[in-house]
Structure formats: structure tokens, C-alpha cells
Design a protein around this motif. Structure first.
Motif, PDB file in Angstrom:
ATOM      1  N   ALA A 106     -87.180   4.334 -24.791  1.00 34.30           N
ATOM      2  CA  ALA A 106     -86.301   5.323 -25.426  1.00 34.30           C
ATOM      3  C   ALA A 106     -87.007   6.676 -25.541  1.00 34.30           C
ATOM      4  CB  ALA A 106     -85.878   4.842 -26.809  1.00 34.30           C
ATOM      5  N   ILE A 107     -86.194   7.735 -25.629  1.00 32.31           N
ATOM      6  CA  ILE A 107     -86.732   9.095 -25.809  1.00 32.31           C
ATOM      7  C   ILE A 107     -85.877   9.810 -26.860  1.00 32.31           C
ATOM      8  CG2 ILE A 107     -87.278  11.301 -24.718  1.00 32.31           C
ATOM      9  CD1 ILE A 107     -87.369   9.817 -22.033  1.00 32.31           C
ATOM     10  N   PHE A 108     -86.408   9.922 -28.069  1.00 30.18           N
ATOM     11  CA  PHE A 108     -85.714  10.650 -29.118  1.00 30.18           C
ATOM     12  C   PHE A 108     -86.330  12.023 -29.366  1.00 30.18           C
ATOM     13  CE2 PHE A 108     -84.103   6.426 -30.278  1.00 30.18           C
ATOM     14  CZ  PHE A 108     -82.769   6.731 -30.522  1.00 30.18           C
ATOM     15  N   ARG A 109     -87.600  12.167 -28.986  1.00 26.85           N
ATOM     16  CA  ARG A 109     -88.287  13.450 -29.158  1.00 26.85           C
ATOM     17  C   ARG A 109     -89.150  13.708 -27.928  1.00 26.85           C
ATOM     18  NH1 ARG A 109     -88.791  11.065 -34.225  1.00 26.85           N
ATOM     19  NH2 ARG A 109     -90.933  10.369 -33.805  1.00 26.85           N
ATOM     20  N   ASN A 110     -89.581  14.958 -27.773  1.00 32.57           N
ATOM     21  CA  ASN A 110     -90.368  15.320 -26.590  1.00 32.57           C
ATOM     22  C   ASN A 110     -91.669  14.535 -26.479  1.00 32.57           C
ATOM     23  OD1 ASN A 110     -88.498  17.170 -25.628  1.00 32.57           O
ATOM     24  ND2 ASN A 110     -89.460  18.920 -26.643  1.00 32.57           N
ATOM     25  N   ASN A 111     -92.275  14.199 -27.627  1.00 32.96           N
ATOM     26  CA  ASN A 111     -93.540  13.480 -27.561  1.00 32.96           C
ATOM     27  C   ASN A 111     -93.367  11.996 -27.206  1.00 32.96           C
ATOM     28  OD1 ASN A 111     -92.452  12.746 -30.065  1.00 32.96           O
ATOM     29  ND2 ASN A 111     -94.452  12.643 -31.068  1.00 32.96           N
ATOM     30  N   TRP A 112     -92.108  11.573 -27.010  1.00 35.47           N
ATOM     31  CA  TRP A 112     -91.842  10.217 -26.513  1.00 35.47           C
ATOM     32  C   TRP A 112     -91.808  10.182 -24.983  1.00 35.47           C
ATOM     33  CZ3 TRP A 112     -88.152   6.685 -29.709  1.00 35.47           C
ATOM     34  CH2 TRP A 112     -88.452   6.803 -31.073  1.00 35.47           C
ATOM     35  N   ILE A 113     -91.690  11.353 -24.366  1.00 40.83           N
ATOM     36  CA  ILE A 113     -91.566  11.414 -22.907  1.00 40.83           C
ATOM     37  C   ILE A 113     -92.783  10.833 -22.190  1.00 40.83           C
ATOM     38  CG2 ILE A 113     -91.344  12.959 -20.925  1.00 40.83           C
ATOM     39  CD1 ILE A 113     -89.565  14.760 -22.628  1.00 40.83           C
ATOM     40  N   PRO A 114     -94.024  11.144 -22.603  1.00 41.39           N
ATOM     41  CA  PRO A 114     -95.166  10.543 -21.913  1.00 41.39           C
ATOM     42  C   PRO A 114     -95.141   9.016 -21.919  1.00 41.39           C
ATOM     43  CG  PRO A 114     -95.899  12.389 -23.243  1.00 41.39           C
ATOM     44  CD  PRO A 114     -94.464  12.150 -23.598  1.00 41.39           C
TER      45      PRO A 114
END
Length: 212
Positions: free
Chosen positions: A85-93
């Protein structure tokens, strides 16, 4: 007095049994949500289960060993897959890391290691320089990892993840989507075991409603 105590014990025992019976059954709106726009599954002849997770999520980390155990005896009619999942930009990595290790056929080995690095060893793998150096220490070809990690293919998979999160109306992780239309995160305040029991109950419900 003894007779009164006996009567009260029987009375409360009946209440306890009836209450446990009620909570043994899953209820829409409490244990799972029915999606307004059901999504197609990859195989209509099997029951699809997707786990949406984030490597940095402590609840996902606690649940992960239970999922691994469940997968060893997964029902034969169930297909399971992970989606970061990606809820915020810092989840992208974390999402890019997942898709990269899948592309390198390293998921079986590296999936656990990523969780352990973050939660046990307190390594910030959302920092890409830290991530790449950590990957190198795992015996993975660092240059190959970086090339795949930064590729258009991985970017497209991240975009697809964002689309799926909107389609499945996700509000948090861990979350399971069953058969493209039932969303569950287990019981509120429950244990990982409760979550897996709820998942199994939703799967059974879907199985019972499928056309023979």
C-alpha cells in the motif's frame, strides 16, 4: 445461598454461550465491508485474496508470521497475493522494494528480511541510500537492484497500486480484499489470530455463495 449461586452460575453461563455464538459469526459492517464497486479477479474459478501491507507498519509486521503459517496450509481453491500500500510518499520506497525483489525472484528470501531490518534492526529503508547499501549486504546484486528499482516497469506498478487503493476504498493496513468485493482488517482491537479467523470466515462465506 448455595442454590442461588448455582442458579446465577447457570444464568450467566447461558448468557456467555449465547454471546460467544453471536460473535462467532461475521457481520457486514463490523467484521468486513462490502465494496460499492466490486473489482474483477484474476481467476473466476478460484477465490482471490489480496493483502495490502506496508513494511513499516507494526501491525503488518505482527501479522506477517501468521500469514506465512496460513499460506503453508492455504485452501486449494484460494489464490493469494501481496500488494504494497501507499498512503504517503515515504511509503513509496517500500512498494518499489517489494516489486523489485519480486522481479528479481527474491521475494521468498527478502520479504522477511525487509520486515526484520525495519522492525528488529531499526534500519530506515525508506532512505534509498540506506536501502541500496543494505541490499548490497544481503548478497543481492546492488546495481541490478537499483536498475530495476528505478525502471519504468516499477513506476507503472506503483501507479497501479495507487489505482487499486482507490478502487478498493482502502483506509489503512493491514487489509485483505477477498474476491474483489469484501474488505476486512479483522476485528477492531483483535489479535493477529482474530484477523486470520475473520479472513477464513470471509473466505468460507464467499465459497458458500459461489455457484457450483
Amino acid at each position: 445461598m448455595n442454590r442461588l449461586i448455582t442458579v446465577l452460575n447457570v444464568f450467566f453461563g447461558i448468557i456467555l454461550l449465547s454471546t460467544s455464538g453471536v460473535h462467532a459469526e461475521i457481520v457486514a459492517g463490523r467484521d468486513y465491508k462490502i465494496l460499492q464497486n466490486p473489482q474483477p479477479t484474476q481467476n473466476n474459478e478460484r477465490i482471490e485474496v489480496i493483502e495490502f501491507f506496508w513494511y513499516g507498519c507494526p501491525h503488518c509486521n505482527s501479522l506477517h508470521p501468521h500469514i506465512k503459517t496460513w499460506l503453508k496450509n492455504k485452501p486449494d481453491d484460494v489464490d493469494f497475493r501481496y500488494v504494497p500500500a501507499i498512503f504517503r510518499n515515504n511509503w513509496i520506497p517500500g512498494a518499489k522494494t517489494f516489486y523489485t525483489i519480486v522481479a528479481m525472484n527474491e521475494l521468498e528470501t527478502m520479504h522477511d528480511r525487509v520486515y526484520d531490518a525495519i522492525h528488529r534492526d531499526k534500519i530506515d529503508l525508506s532512505d534509498e541510500s540506506v536501502l541500496f547499501n543494505w541490499i548490497d549486504r544481503q548478497g543481492i546484486d546492488k546495481d541490478k537492484f537499483i536498475n530495476i528499482y528505478q525502471s519504468f516497469t516499477i513506476q507503472n506498478q506503483v501507479a497501479r497500486t495507487n489505482q487499486m487503493m482507490r478502487q478498493y476504498q482502502l483506509t489503512g493496513v493491514p487489509a485483505f480484499v477477498v474476491e474483489g468485493q469484501y474488505l476486512t482488517s479483522g476485528k477492531k482491537g483483535g489479535t493477529p489470530q482474530d484477523t486470520m479467523q475473520t479472513l477464513n470466515a470471509v473466505i468460507d462465506m464467499v465459497r458458500n455463495t459461489k455457484t457450483p
